[in-house]
Design an enzyme around this catalytic site. Structure first.
Site, PDB file in Angstrom:
ATOM      1  N   LYS A 277      48.900  33.143  43.108  1.00 43.40           N
ATOM      2  CA  LYS A 277      47.810  32.164  43.132  1.00 43.40           C
ATOM      3  C   LYS A 277      48.401  30.792  43.463  1.00 43.40           C
ATOM      4  O   LYS A 277      49.365  30.363  42.832  1.00 43.40           O
ATOM      5  CB  LYS A 277      47.116  32.110  41.763  1.00 43.40           C
ATOM      6  CG  LYS A 277      46.342  33.365  41.393  1.00 43.40           C
ATOM      7  CD  LYS A 277      45.697  33.212  40.024  1.00 43.40           C
ATOM      8  CE  LYS A 277      44.961  34.468  39.583  1.00 43.40           C
ATOM      9  NZ  LYS A 277      43.751  34.720  40.372  1.00 43.40           N
ATOM     10  N   ARG A 352      41.573  45.642  37.662  1.00 41.90           N
ATOM     11  CA  ARG A 352      41.020  46.982  37.870  1.00 41.90           C
ATOM     12  C   ARG A 352      42.090  48.056  37.707  1.00 41.90           C
ATOM     13  O   ARG A 352      41.783  49.193  37.333  1.00 41.90           O
ATOM     14  CB  ARG A 352      40.351  47.054  39.247  1.00 41.90           C
ATOM     15  CG  ARG A 352      41.275  46.919  40.435  1.00 41.90           C
ATOM     16  CD  ARG A 352      40.547  46.528  41.710  1.00 41.90           C
ATOM     17  NE  ARG A 352      40.018  45.180  41.620  1.00 41.90           N
ATOM     18  CZ  ARG A 352      39.296  44.594  42.566  1.00 41.90           C
ATOM     19  NH1 ARG A 352      39.028  45.244  43.692  1.00 41.90           N
ATOM     20  NH2 ARG A 352      38.843  43.363  42.416  1.00 41.90           N
TER      21      ARG A 352
END
Length: 517
Positions: A277, A352
């Site tokens: 990020k 996920r």
């Protein structure tokens, strides 16, 4: 634990000075509907000299009433077709802050009842909103020894219904769960590392009816939670950053009529991994554990209320998605616990992966459980925020849809001030996880931010179904299993998206769903 203590009060005399309370807070849609002569007269007089009275929360000097303080908090939006019960919570928060600033220590809260069905739980929502307003961060409490602002909040009810006398027991249990969830979600990544998160849970459930276990051995984690361990690969080298799986179970006394199984995403810090990020996007990523936090808080509430008939099981995946020479990378193919070969599309789509292995373990338990329903709870995507703002989304499989799981949850949660949006899982969502090379079974994600990806919060549910093995338990399977994915990225915190106060969403709505399903 740092929380509000609610006390039921059913005597109108409690509003008078000398009864042990030191402020009266009245939340009402209409000054004329208060129904207590002494308060109505003071409110009417106050409105003649101060136009704020009846239009915004206002403190009045009230000789003879508790503490000499009367706070009138008008609910001005009740006639709005699109208003919901949260309008009661909004004004209650402002009013309780006024009471605190005025020096009260034992305020009395009176929410004037409403005959409108959508405001049926106005008192409960207002009380819980006070708890949200008064909570302070764990870091601040530990650094300063800060104690709760109030000794207690009295919940005044003039109803002849004796069930109202038990309201505080329910609210104290809900708020205890919400405090635990806020503490876990809102605390910085060193104080609430995976190990610290697990330890905080164990301490919170010590001596309770909740059965707990923690998986921390690396060999076991890599064998039983291979996708989760891939996310944690770069963090294993640092002892305090190593991952954990926390297992929780609530078993009621007597017959079990339904079983609920929860997978909670607990990414205690998300650097994005090798897909780092950048541009300031890493700030606030200690809050990426909101799903696991809410589920842990739910179990705190269960431990106190001990509802009959329901068995509740959870697995919380606690991982730091670190960057380093050991980090997993895009293009790797890793087999999930369920045996699905997953090509990594982006290491910043790590949540996920964590959930898939947890769901696979829960799937195995669900096969032999009584009327099971499975859920994943996660701060998963920016897309859900783009779509729905501060509202969480429920995305269900076809089995859950057949019994209206998401719609029922939406109804229950909305009545208690935690509204949901319902999204639909479609064939295009499965197309998005197709792995074109043929080397793997599925692709974990595309390589663009979810916020700019069409159906960016829906298609992860398709991945979770495939990677966890739940896809094989559809409507035509020998054992169909209902599964609903809850993306709470927009609702886990309020205000400042990076450092705003955690909300514990969707704890209250989930509890109502569990006991009313």
């Amino acid at each position: 634990m740092f929380q509000v203590n609610f006390i039921d009060v059913q005597a109108e005399s409690a509003i008078f000075d000398g009864e042990g309370w030191d402020a009266v807070v009245v939340v009402t849609p209409d000054l004329g509907a208060i129904g207590i002569d002494e308060i109505s007269l003071l409110a009417e007089h106050g409105a003649k000299v101060d136009k704020r009275v009846g239009n915004s929360p206002t403190l009045l000097f009230a000789p003879g009433l508790a503490g000499g303080r009367l706070i009138i908090a008008p609910v001005t939006q009740v006639a709005d077709d699109y208003a919901d019960v949260r309008v009661y919570g909004d004004v209650a928060r402002v009013a309780i802050a006024i009471a605190k600033d005025a020096g009260a220590k034992r305020p009395l809260l009176y929410v004037v009842p409403s005959a409108t069905p959508k405001f049926g739980f106005a008192t409960e929502v207002a009380a819980l909103a006070c708890g949200q307003e008064l909570w302070q961060t764990l870091e601040l409490r530990e650094a300063t020894g800060l104690t709760p602002a109030f000794e207690a909040i009295g919940l005044l009810s003039l109803s002849a219904d004796t069930s109202s006398a038990d309201k505080s027991h329910l609210l104290n249990a809900l708020e205890a769960g919400r405090v635990l969830a806020r503490d876990l979600c809102g605390t910085e990544p060193e104080r609430m590392s995976a190990k610290a998160f697990a330890d905080y849970c164990l301490q919170s459930f010590k001596g309770s009816v909740i059965k707990t276990a923690v998986v921390e051995d690396r060999d076991i984690l890599e064998r039983d939670y291979p996708l989760l361990s891939a996310v944690a690969r770069s963090s294993f080298a640092v002892g305090r950053h190593q991952p954990r799986v926390v297992k929780l179970e609530y078993l009621p006394e007597g017959e079990i009529t339904r079983t609920f199984l929860f997978a909670g995403k607990g990414v205690v810090y998300d650097t994005g991994g090798a897909d780092l990020k950048v541009g300031g996007a890493m700030a606030g990523m200690s809050r990426d554990k909101g799903g696991a936090s809410a589920v842990a808080g739910l179990f705190k509430t269960l431990s106190m209320l001990k509802p009959k008939g329901i068995r509740v099981i959870a697995e919380l995946g606690l991982v730091r998605n670190s960057i380093g020479s050991e980090a997993f990378v895009t293009d790797e193919i890793i087999s999930s616990h369920a045996g699905a070969r997953v090509r990594i599309g982006n290491t910043d789509a790590e949540g996920r992966l964590v959930l898939a292995d947890l769901l696979s373990h829960l799937r195995i338990k669900a096969v032999t459980a009584v009327k099971p329903e499975l859920f994943s709870v996660a701060t998963l995507t920016g897309h859900v925020v783009r779509c729905y703002g501060n509202y969480p989304a429920a995305v269900e499989n076809v089995v859950a849809n057949a019994t209206n799981c998401a719609l029922t949850l939406q109804q229950q949660a909305s009545q208690w001030g935690e509204p949901f949006e319902v999204s639909t899982l479609r064939r295009e969502d499965f197309a998005k996880i197709r792995e074109v090379s043929g080397a793997a079974d599925i692709l974990s994600s595309n390589n663009a931010p979810s916020s700019v990806t069409a159906r960016g919060h829906q298609y992860p549910a398709a991945f979770l179904l495939k990677a966890s093995g739940l896809f094989e338990h559809g409507v035509n399977a020998a054992i169909p299993l209902a599964y609903t994915h809850l993306d709470i990225a927009g609702s886990a915190t309020e205000g400042d998206p990076l450092y705003g106060k955690p909300t514990a969403s969707p704890l209250v709505g989930l509890y109502q769903y569990l006991i009313n399903r």
